[in-house]
Motif scaffolding. Structure first.
Motif, PDB file in Angstrom:
ATOM      1  N   THR A   4       3.352  -0.704   3.933  1.00  0.00           N
ATOM      2  CA  THR A   4       2.831   0.370   3.746  1.00  0.00           C
ATOM      3  C   THR A   4       4.045   1.582   3.640  1.00  0.00           C
ATOM      4  O   THR A   4       5.296   1.481   4.044  1.00  0.00           O
ATOM      5  CB  THR A   4       2.014   1.060   5.007  1.00  0.00           C
TER       6      THR A   4
ATOM      7  N   LEU B  94       0.956  -1.201  -0.021  1.00  0.00           N
ATOM      8  CA  LEU B  94      -0.010  -0.035   0.021  1.00  0.00           C
ATOM      9  C   LEU B  94       0.842   1.376   0.274  1.00  0.00           C
ATOM     10  O   LEU B  94       1.717   1.644   0.994  1.00  0.00           O
ATOM     11  CB  LEU B  94      -1.176  -0.081   1.340  1.00  0.00           C
ATOM     12  N   SER B  95       0.800   2.096  -1.000  1.00  0.00           N
ATOM     13  CA  SER B  95       1.548   3.089  -1.064  1.00  0.00           C
ATOM     14  C   SER B  95       0.688   4.330  -1.170  1.00  0.00           C
ATOM     15  O   SER B  95      -0.437   4.336  -1.577  1.00  0.00           O
ATOM     16  CB  SER B  95       2.425   3.057  -2.458  1.00  0.00           C
TER      17      SER B  95
ATOM     18  N   LYS C 138      -3.170   4.528   5.000  1.00  0.00           N
ATOM     19  CA  LYS C 138      -2.545   3.149   4.711  1.00  0.00           C
ATOM     20  C   LYS C 138      -2.246   2.266   5.680  1.00  0.00           C
ATOM     21  O   LYS C 138      -2.536   0.935   5.691  1.00  0.00           O
ATOM     22  CB  LYS C 138      -1.115   3.322   3.868  1.00  0.00           C
ATOM     23  N   THR C 139      -1.959   2.714   6.891  1.00  0.00           N
ATOM     24  CA  THR C 139      -1.525   1.780   8.154  1.00  0.00           C
ATOM     25  C   THR C 139      -2.993   1.194   8.645  1.00  0.00           C
ATOM     26  O   THR C 139      -2.827   0.235   9.079  1.00  0.00           O
ATOM     27  CB  THR C 139      -0.822   2.524   8.988  1.00  0.00           C
TER      28      THR C 139
ATOM     29  N   ALA D 287      -4.015  -1.426   6.427  1.00  0.00           N
ATOM     30  CA  ALA D 287      -2.961  -2.740   6.383  1.00  0.00           C
ATOM     31  C   ALA D 287      -3.362  -3.196   7.693  1.00  0.00           C
ATOM     32  O   ALA D 287      -3.404  -4.736   7.995  1.00  0.00           O
ATOM     33  CB  ALA D 287      -1.512  -2.190   6.391  1.00  0.00           C
TER      34      ALA D 287
ATOM     35  N   ASP E 248       5.536  -1.369   8.441  1.00  0.00           N
ATOM     36  CA  ASP E 248       4.930  -0.309   8.201  1.00  0.00           C
ATOM     37  C   ASP E 248       5.938   1.127   7.784  1.00  0.00           C
ATOM     38  O   ASP E 248       6.788   1.131   8.432  1.00  0.00           O
ATOM     39  CB  ASP E 248       4.128   0.221   9.584  1.00  0.00           C
ATOM     40  N   ASP E 249       5.566   1.897   7.196  1.00  0.00           N
ATOM     41  CA  ASP E 249       6.131   3.216   6.849  1.00  0.00           C
ATOM     42  C   ASP E 249       7.529   3.125   6.160  1.00  0.00           C
ATOM     43  O   ASP E 249       8.687   3.785   6.651  1.00  0.00           O
ATOM     44  CB  ASP E 249       6.100   4.015   8.058  1.00  0.00           C
TER      45      ASP E 249
END
Length: 228
Positions: A190, A82-83, A90-91, A94, A158-159
């Motif tokens: 993400t 997921l971008s 996004k998070t 997710a 994440d991130d």
């Protein structure tokens, strides 16, 4: 570990049982206990939600084995990326996917921030305190993160993309993506990076491998949802 999708009634019963118990230890409580069924998409996240839900529903088929051989050789171990810009949800989405697997009850899951994974992969000598002694608690935590990332059935990283670009960071993300895919373990990522930006930050090999390691790469645009 086998990935399964239960019936709506079975899933609801599992969800209620888990809500009365403890959430996954690695999951920030801000995302507990909202899974895909309780997630409410916005106009900007609706398509991403539908694609993420489709990816999750397809997990059992992609992860199926027959005589220890993947039935779907191409899809086995493929993850979800997921971008999009910061603050677009996004998070949250997710984490809903992650919890859907957790509520189904047969999947070990783990949530890890990319910056924490980078920290956990630092050389051990960097954990020496000013008094010359090792910080044992930090070493144990780093070991648990690295081990969990390698072994958990379903990982949410994440991130990815936060922080400065470096050969060290590129090596860590390549090890995770390539290692987990080859082990048949799906990964949800993400990132604020679009796919074509991965090459400049992490190298051509990593950027090209995204299209093999991920069954779907989903962009989430729109305004920031933070503070609303």
């Amino acid at each position: 570990m086998e990935h399964v999708v239960l019936s709506r009634e079975e899933s609801r019963a599992k969800r209620e049982a888990h809500r009365r118990a403890k959430p996954p230890a690695s999951l920030p409580l801000v995302y507990w206990p909202d899974d895909l069924e309780s997630y409410t998409p916005t106009d900007h996240t609706r398509e991403a939600y539908e694609r993420a839900a489709s990816w999750w529903r397809g997990l059992p088929e992609r992860q199926a084995l027959k005589d220890y051989v993947p039935v779907d050789r191409e899809g086995y171990g493929q993850g979800l990326l997921l971008s999009g810009p910061y603050g677009t949800g996004k998070t949250t989405l997710a984490a809903a996917v992650l919890l859907s697997s957790w509520f189904n009850g047969r999947t070990k899951v783990m949530f890890v921030r990319f910056v924490d994974l980078l920290e956990a992969n630092r050389p051990q000598q960097s954990y020496i305190r000013p008094d010359g002694l090792e910080d044992v608690s930090d070493i144990e935590r780093a070991h648990d993160i690295v081990k969990g990332v390698r072994e958990t059935d379903l990982l949410l990283l994440d991130d990815v993309g936060r922080g400065k670009a470096s050969e060290f960071a590129a090596g860590v993300i390549e090890d995770v993506i390539r290692g987990r895919y080859l082990a048949g373990k799906p990964t949800i990522i993400t990132s604020n990076l679009e796919p074509d930006e991965w090459k400049g930050r992490y190298g051509e090999g990593v950027a090209d491998f995204l299209y093999q390691a991920f069954a779907d790469i989903v962009y989430i645009g729109g305004p920031s949802l933070r503070g609303r």
